[in-house]
Every structure is written in C-alpha cells, then in structure tokens.
Write a protein that holds these residues in place. Sequence first.
Motif, PDB file in Angstrom:
ATOM      1  N   UNK A 313       2.957 -24.064   7.202  1.00  0.00           N
ATOM      2  CA  UNK A 313       3.500 -24.584   8.462  1.00  0.00           C
ATOM      3  C   UNK A 313       3.630 -23.469   9.486  1.00  0.00           C
ATOM      4  N   UNK A 314       3.204 -23.759  10.720  1.00  0.00           N
ATOM      5  CA  UNK A 314       3.312 -22.777  11.807  1.00  0.00           C
ATOM      6  C   UNK A 314       3.389 -23.526  13.133  1.00  0.00           C
ATOM      7  N   UNK A 315       3.273 -22.793  14.223  1.00  0.00           N
ATOM      8  CA  UNK A 315       3.329 -23.409  15.551  1.00  0.00           C
ATOM      9  C   UNK A 315       2.094 -24.257  15.850  1.00  0.00           C
ATOM     10  N   UNK A 316       1.071 -24.160  15.008  1.00  0.00           N
ATOM     11  CA  UNK A 316      -0.123 -25.001  15.191  1.00  0.00           C
ATOM     12  C   UNK A 316      -0.075 -26.251  14.309  1.00  0.00           C
ATOM     13  N   UNK A 317       1.091 -26.516  13.731  1.00  0.00           N
ATOM     14  CA  UNK A 317       1.266 -27.681  12.855  1.00  0.00           C
ATOM     15  C   UNK A 317       1.906 -28.839  13.614  1.00  0.00           C
ATOM     16  N   UNK A 331      13.346 -36.439   3.999  1.00  0.00           N
ATOM     17  CA  UNK A 331      12.522 -36.269   5.199  1.00  0.00           C
ATOM     18  C   UNK A 331      13.208 -35.349   6.200  1.00  0.00           C
ATOM     19  N   UNK A 332      14.506 -35.535   6.378  1.00  0.00           N
ATOM     20  CA  UNK A 332      15.262 -34.684   7.301  1.00  0.00           C
ATOM     21  C   UNK A 332      15.215 -33.222   6.879  1.00  0.00           C
ATOM     22  N   UNK A 333      15.437 -32.971   5.600  1.00  0.00           N
ATOM     23  CA  UNK A 333      15.455 -31.588   5.119  1.00  0.00           C
ATOM     24  C   UNK A 333      14.113 -30.900   5.361  1.00  0.00           C
ATOM     25  N   UNK A 334      13.021 -31.597   5.054  1.00  0.00           N
ATOM     26  CA  UNK A 334      11.699 -31.012   5.238  1.00  0.00           C
ATOM     27  C   UNK A 334      11.411 -30.758   6.717  1.00  0.00           C
ATOM     28  N   UNK A 339      10.444 -27.465  11.454  1.00  0.00           N
ATOM     29  CA  UNK A 339      10.697 -27.210  12.878  1.00  0.00           C
ATOM     30  C   UNK A 339      11.134 -25.765  13.094  1.00  0.00           C
ATOM     31  N   UNK A 340      11.872 -25.227  12.145  1.00  0.00           N
ATOM     32  CA  UNK A 340      12.301 -23.828  12.237  1.00  0.00           C
ATOM     33  C   UNK A 340      11.107 -22.871  12.207  1.00  0.00           C
ATOM     34  N   UNK A 341       9.977 -23.347  11.658  1.00  0.00           N
ATOM     35  CA  UNK A 341       8.764 -22.525  11.611  1.00  0.00           C
ATOM     36  C   UNK A 341       7.827 -22.820  12.778  1.00  0.00           C
ATOM     37  N   UNK A 342       8.298 -23.627  13.725  1.00  0.00           N
ATOM     38  CA  UNK A 342       7.534 -23.861  14.945  1.00  0.00           C
ATOM     39  C   UNK A 342       6.714 -25.128  14.982  1.00  0.00           C
ATOM     40  N   UNK A 343       6.806 -25.977  13.957  1.00  0.00           N
ATOM     41  CA  UNK A 343       6.016 -27.208  13.927  1.00  0.00           C
ATOM     42  C   UNK A 343       6.458 -28.170  15.024  1.00  0.00           C
ATOM     43  N   UNK A 344       5.491 -28.937  15.537  1.00  0.00           N
ATOM     44  CA  UNK A 344       5.787 -29.981  16.517  1.00  0.00           C
ATOM     45  C   UNK A 344       6.051 -31.270  15.744  1.00  0.00           C
ATOM     46  N   UNK A 345       7.186 -31.919  16.026  1.00  0.00           N
ATOM     47  CA  UNK A 345       7.623 -33.065  15.230  1.00  0.00           C
ATOM     48  C   UNK A 345       7.471 -34.365  16.020  1.00  0.00           C
ATOM     49  N   UNK A 346       6.750 -35.307  15.425  1.00  0.00           N
ATOM     50  CA  UNK A 346       6.656 -36.672  15.943  1.00  0.00           C
ATOM     51  C   UNK A 346       7.317 -37.581  14.910  1.00  0.00           C
TER      52      UNK A 346
END
Length: 557
Positions: A313-317, A331-334, A339-346
């Motif tokens: 996982x990174x900012x390009x995820x 799901x929340x925990x993951x 998100x702390x690693x920069x992932x964009x969340x939908x």
Amino acid sequence: MCGIFAYRGSRNAAEVVFNGLLGLQYRGYDSWGIAMIGSSGLKVKKDIGALPSRISGLTMSSQAIGHTRWATHGGVTKSNSHPHVSCDKRFVVVHNGIIENFNELKSKLSGIHNFTSATDTELIVHYLEENEKIYGISGALQKLIINITGHSAFVVLDCLTKQMYAYRSGSPLVLGKKGNEIFISSDLPTLAPQVDHIYPLHENELIDVVSGAGELDWIASQYIKTEKSKFTTRYHMESEMYETEGILKNIINSPNTKYREIKKYLTPSRNIVLTGCGSSYHACLFGQYLFSQIGINARAIIASEGDSVLPLISSTTTIIVLSQSGETIDSLDFVIKAKAKGAYIISLTNVRHSSLDRLADTPLDLGVGIEVAVASTKAFIFMQLFFVRLVTALSNLDISEDLNSYLKALTILYTPSSKKRAKDLASKLVSRNNLFIVTHGDLIPLGFEAALKFKEIGYLFTENIVSGELKHGSLALINKDSLCLTINRSNSKEMEHTVSEIKAREGVVVAVSLPDLGMLTSLYGANVIHLVSFYHSILLGHNPDRPRNLAKSVTVK
C-alpha cells in the motif's frame, strides 16, 4: 454486534428505550435488559432470548439505558445480560465491544468487588466505583478509557448525580436530540426517525450527555434516509428481496456521473484493492472479475486479512471498501492502516455518516434502504451493480438493454409460479447434510455467496467448487449421497464435462439455469439463490432473519 439504546427526557424513558431496542435486535438477540431511574430509585429488568413484543413493569422514569446482546464473553445467561450494576448501585453500564485486557484489570478488583457475571463489561462499573473515590467521576472515566484495550462503546448512568456518559472507540455510537430530549443508539437508521439532529461520536470521544450535548456539531437528521419496506411480510429477508425490483427501477433512471468523477483513481497504473467481509467480499470478487475485463488489475482482499497486503500500500493505491453498515470493524481497521500509508479510500456503505462513510476520501451511498435481516440480499445485489455501473462508466459500455431484461426477469421471478419452483428446489435440500455448488467464470463469486446463504440461514454445510477444479481434488468427495447444484447460463455448455464427471461418480446434479444478462447475470442469479435459500430456511423451521450465533453488524474482532 450488541445494541445500545439510551434516553433522557420528559417521556417515560424505559418505554422509549424498550421501543428503541426492538429496532436493534438484529445486532444481537441472545439477551436483553433495561435499567431505569424512577422515583423509587434504580430498577433493572433483563432476561435471556429476544425481546418480547410487549413488556410490563417498566417504571416511570426520566432516563434509562438498554441493551440487546450478542454474546462474546460469558454464556447466554440472565446474569451475563446487560445492564451491569456496581456494588454500591451507583453506576450502571451497557456496552458493545470487547475489553481485551479485562482479566488483567479484573484481577486487581476481584478481591474488593463482587463480580456477578462472566462478562468483560461488568469490569467497567466496578472500576468506576473504585476509582471515583480517588479521582472523581470524570477522572475515573478518563482513567478507565486510558487503561482498557480493544474496541468498545458504552453508556454509563450515574444514579447518584443522574448524569449519563457515552464513549466510543472502534464500536459505533450515535447521539440524537429532539428539543430537550437526548437519545443514544448503536444504530443511526434506528435513531434518525425519532430525532431532529444526530451526532456520531468520533473515535475515542467521551461525552457528558447532560452538560456536553449543547457544544456538539449536530447534523440535521432529515438528510438521513430511513425508509421502511413497503412490503408486508412475516420476515424482513423476504421483503428485502422483493424490494430489489423497485430499487432497480430508480437506479435505471438515475445518472451515472458520480462514477466518472473517481475515474482518475481507477487507472491501470494504480494499485487497486477491493475489500469487504462476508457478502461484501463476494461482491468485491465480482468487481475484480469485471475490472479485469476492461484491462484494469484489481485485487479483492478479505478485510480481516488486509495486513497481508499492507506492504504493497502506498500513495498510488486506491482502496474500494464495501460495508452495508459502514461499521464493520475488520474493514475499518484495514482502511485506517491503509489511509495512514497514503491510500485513497472510496467507500460504499448503506448508512450515511457511518464510520467508513466519514473516513473515506470519496464516500458513496449504496442507497437501498434499511436492511434488517442478518443475511444480506438487496445490499449484496446492488454492491454488484455498483461494480457493473463503475466499469461501464470507465469503459463507456452501454448496458441499458441488459438492465431492462434484468428488470423483466425480476418481475417474473417473484410471481407465484416462479416462487413455487424455488420452493420445490429448496425442498430437495431439506434432507441433505451437505451441498456442493459448482460454478465458473464470472459466476464464481455468486457460488461463494450461495454457499454462504445456505450456511448462515439453513445451517447446511455447503462448499462452492470452481468447475475446472473439481477433478483436482474435490471429486474425491462425490458419491451417490452427494447433491451438486450447478449454476450456469442457459446458453452455456462450459460445465457439460463437469456434470458428466459428477454423474459418473453417481452424484446427483440439480441445475440452476440462468438467462444470459451479460454482466447482470450474477445479480439475477443472486436473486434466485436468495429466494431458494430463504425457502430452505423456512422449510427447516428456522428464522431466516435471526440465524443462530450471528448478528447483522460485526463491530468486534
């Protein structure tokens, strides 16, 4: 898991709480309880089993707290039912979650306080009683929430000062108000119709309900959709199946623009992860298949196993997370870690302002109305449709003809003659101790969903076998006592060899033949399987809305 409802106001608080708990039973129906403060002091009423439709002996009171339980620590007994009361009768608590270090904390109090249950929850009131003497109630509460570990939400009633305190960490909790009345609930849809404004507690937030409510950023509740089913049926699951047709009509006439807005986060160059639990995960598997058909590599991951992909996982995820309740703890925990690693969340949830809805960079509303039955039906189907519409928006495909064909097929499916055929098929499964489902291609996720349905509401051991994999091991299980349910398109010959292999070993084959609706075939197949599994559960004498050992919203690890 577990439902909390509390009230403070001018009406009979115990009756308000009782009615609130009736709407929360899908969160747990092992036991229930209500604590109320009236003119004669504290009174607690509780019992095992589901709430009765009516109850006597509810003392006139201005504030009360209640609970419906899904057992995690301690068996299903009256003593383990909430609310729990401190030795001095000052503090009363209802709790949803797990205190992971309760044995350690309990060992420091057990010689001083009398524990009357096997629950982790009872620790809270004894801890407060012991520490209030030194730190006062505010200090004791702060010390408690600092020292307990795990996900928890609780409401504490102080019978001496008539104060009420609410806390949330991981497990959901929502406040509501109407005039001078204050409500607290585990469930936003249950709360919203009763109030003018709502306030979902933030992570690790502790609120003094009496003095702190005026300082909160309240949200107008008229923006929360809480429509009830238009169908009058004995079981919620049945009405929720029938609602599919009406919801589909509304969606067909709605624009597809919101999916185009997230197009830049769903390109082949990005690392795309689809995640969920249970039926939501099966929808993700379906989404993974659809993405591959338009040249996008997406990976479906069970949310509870999300740590296995965290190094990637990174900012390009981009992570697409599906949850009917928006509160599924795995799901929340993951998602929090990603998100702390920069992932964009939908996120795609069925509850606006839920935890996942508020956490996401782009929150999307499933919008199918309240789903009460533990076994997901309409939510699963429209999670699949979400991926269909997303992929068609990304690839400019036109599926309007298939949508109209799907709608016509649904109209026929819920006619008396079609329902009789579904019931006849279900009757063939009643005497069986196990069932094999055989699927291939884009119907493989449907096979997993079908297996889940027969397990969760029919208690039937069921395994989904990918057609081509049968000869690589599972064929060893097939004999004259084996029933294999094949799910395939009516115009497909893909599984002819598989069927021959099963029959050669004297296995019994029952075919579910689906019309070819393109990408929507799996959705219609889910409608069929939901109907068959519903009748199977009924024929066995089960309650499909409340399967044993399960609850609707899984908010504990």
